[in-house]
Design a protein around this motif. Structure first.
Motif, PDB file in Angstrom:
ATOM      1  N   UNK A  24     -89.492  14.333   7.966  1.00 25.45           N
ATOM      2  CA  UNK A  24     -89.208  14.146   6.551  1.00 25.45           C
ATOM      3  C   UNK A  24     -88.111  13.098   6.405  1.00 25.45           C
ATOM      4  N   UNK A  25     -88.148  12.261   5.355  1.00 24.92           N
ATOM      5  CA  UNK A  25     -87.227  11.128   5.264  1.00 24.92           C
ATOM      6  C   UNK A  25     -85.745  11.456   5.431  1.00 24.92           C
ATOM      7  N   UNK A  54     -87.223  22.430  10.093  1.00 21.95           N
ATOM      8  CA  UNK A  54     -88.467  22.001   9.451  1.00 21.95           C
ATOM      9  C   UNK A  54     -89.125  20.854  10.233  1.00 21.95           C
ATOM     10  N   UNK A  55     -88.712  20.642  11.468  1.00 27.03           N
ATOM     11  CA  UNK A  55     -89.242  19.557  12.278  1.00 27.03           C
ATOM     12  C   UNK A  55     -90.609  19.920  12.843  1.00 27.03           C
ATOM     13  N   UNK A  56     -91.539  18.979  12.772  1.00 27.44           N
ATOM     14  CA  UNK A  56     -92.847  19.184  13.375  1.00 27.44           C
ATOM     15  C   UNK A  56     -93.602  20.336  12.741  1.00 27.44           C
ATOM     16  N   UNK A 127     -96.943   5.742  13.020  1.00 21.33           N
ATOM     17  CA  UNK A 127     -95.590   6.004  13.506  1.00 21.33           C
ATOM     18  C   UNK A 127     -94.567   6.226  12.404  1.00 21.33           C
ATOM     19  N   UNK A 128     -94.936   5.972  11.160  1.00 20.44           N
ATOM     20  CA  UNK A 128     -93.983   6.111  10.072  1.00 20.44           C
ATOM     21  C   UNK A 128     -94.415   7.152   9.058  1.00 20.44           C
ATOM     22  N   UNK A 129     -93.451   7.712   8.361  1.00 15.73           N
ATOM     23  CA  UNK A 129     -93.737   8.688   7.321  1.00 15.73           C
ATOM     24  C   UNK A 129     -94.557   8.039   6.210  1.00 15.73           C
ATOM     25  N   UNK A 130     -95.630   8.707   5.777  1.00 12.19           N
ATOM     26  CA  UNK A 130     -96.417   8.170   4.666  1.00 12.19           C
ATOM     27  C   UNK A 130     -96.360   9.138   3.481  1.00 12.19           C
ATOM     28  N   UNK A 131     -95.776   8.694   2.353  1.00  8.81           N
ATOM     29  CA  UNK A 131     -95.576   9.582   1.213  1.00  8.81           C
ATOM     30  C   UNK A 131     -96.843   9.894   0.424  1.00  8.81           C
TER      31      UNK A 131
END
Length: 222
Positions: A24-25, A54-56, A127-131
């Motif tokens: 999460x960002x 809250x990881x993974x 590889x990056x967070x996508x909202x």
């Protein structure tokens, strides 16, 4: 080979934990830090894990959104282990009550995992967070409660959409529905499985990482 002759099969649907993983960002991320190292003269290797709960792949408990709500160590294991239905919604941009109703779930469905286009993005190794991930709307949360679903699993880091407020979480958690987030369902066929979701027994925590697997077995009609 008949269905009765098929052996048990375990499918790991957990996200691996490692430095640089998608989080999460505002998360602190995940770090595995060496404390003692044989190569530096210590007699053993010892590491420290540094991450938020809250990881993974993880579960949320009511304490996540409610003062006085119970923590993860109070969630009964019989909610986290048992028959589960995996459904596909490959074209959904969001999951509302309309999409859920169209699934025509069996009346005895108590645990539900939703595979969306999110899982295909995990499979591609983004590889990056996508909202713009696919998640539930508030009316979908109410639909799940009305249909007595006790556990809902989504294949991204949140059960609710990125730009929505906390209402979806609040509706589910207030009703005692366990939220399972951060699944990777890429390659998982729709159908009936046994869910084995074992979060860390973190006393007083509002969430906990969970190693989560699906099991098929000889009699998979559950």
């Amino acid at each position: 080979m008949s269905q009765e002759d098929k052996p048990d099969h375990l499918i790991d649907i957990s996200l691996p934990l490692f430095g640089g993983m998608i989080t999460w960002p505002d998360s602190t991320g995940c770090r595995l830090l060496p404390v003692r190292q044989i190569e530096k003269g210590d007699c053993v290797n010892v590491s420290r894990l540094d991450c938020d709960v809250h990881t993974g792949t993880h579960i949320d408990a009511p304490k996540h959104h409610f003062r006085g709500g119970h923590s993860v160590d109070h969630i009964p294991l019989d909610t986290l282990v048992g028959p589960v239905l995996v459904c596909h919604l490959p074209d959904a941009r969001m999951v509302s009550s309309k999409e859920l109703a169209a699934l025509a779930l069996p009346q005895d469905t108590r645990r539900l995992l939703l595979r969306t286009s999110n899982s295909e993005r995990w499979a591609k190794g983004e590889s990056g967070f996508f909202p713009d991930y696919v998640a539930l709307t508030a009316d979908a949360a109410r639909w799940l409660i009305d249909h007595e679903v006790r556990l809902i699993g989504m294949d991204y880091l949140s059960v609710q959409r990125y730009d929505d407020g906390p209402l979806t979480h609040q509706i589910l958690l207030e009703a005692g529905v366990v939220i399972l987030e951060g699944l990777n369902l890429a390659g998982v066929s729709p159908g009936h499985y046994e869910l084995l979701c074992l979060p860390l027994n973190l006393v007083g925590a509002e969430a906990a990482p969970a190693r989560t697997i699906l099991r098929t077995w000889k009699n998979s009609k559950i």
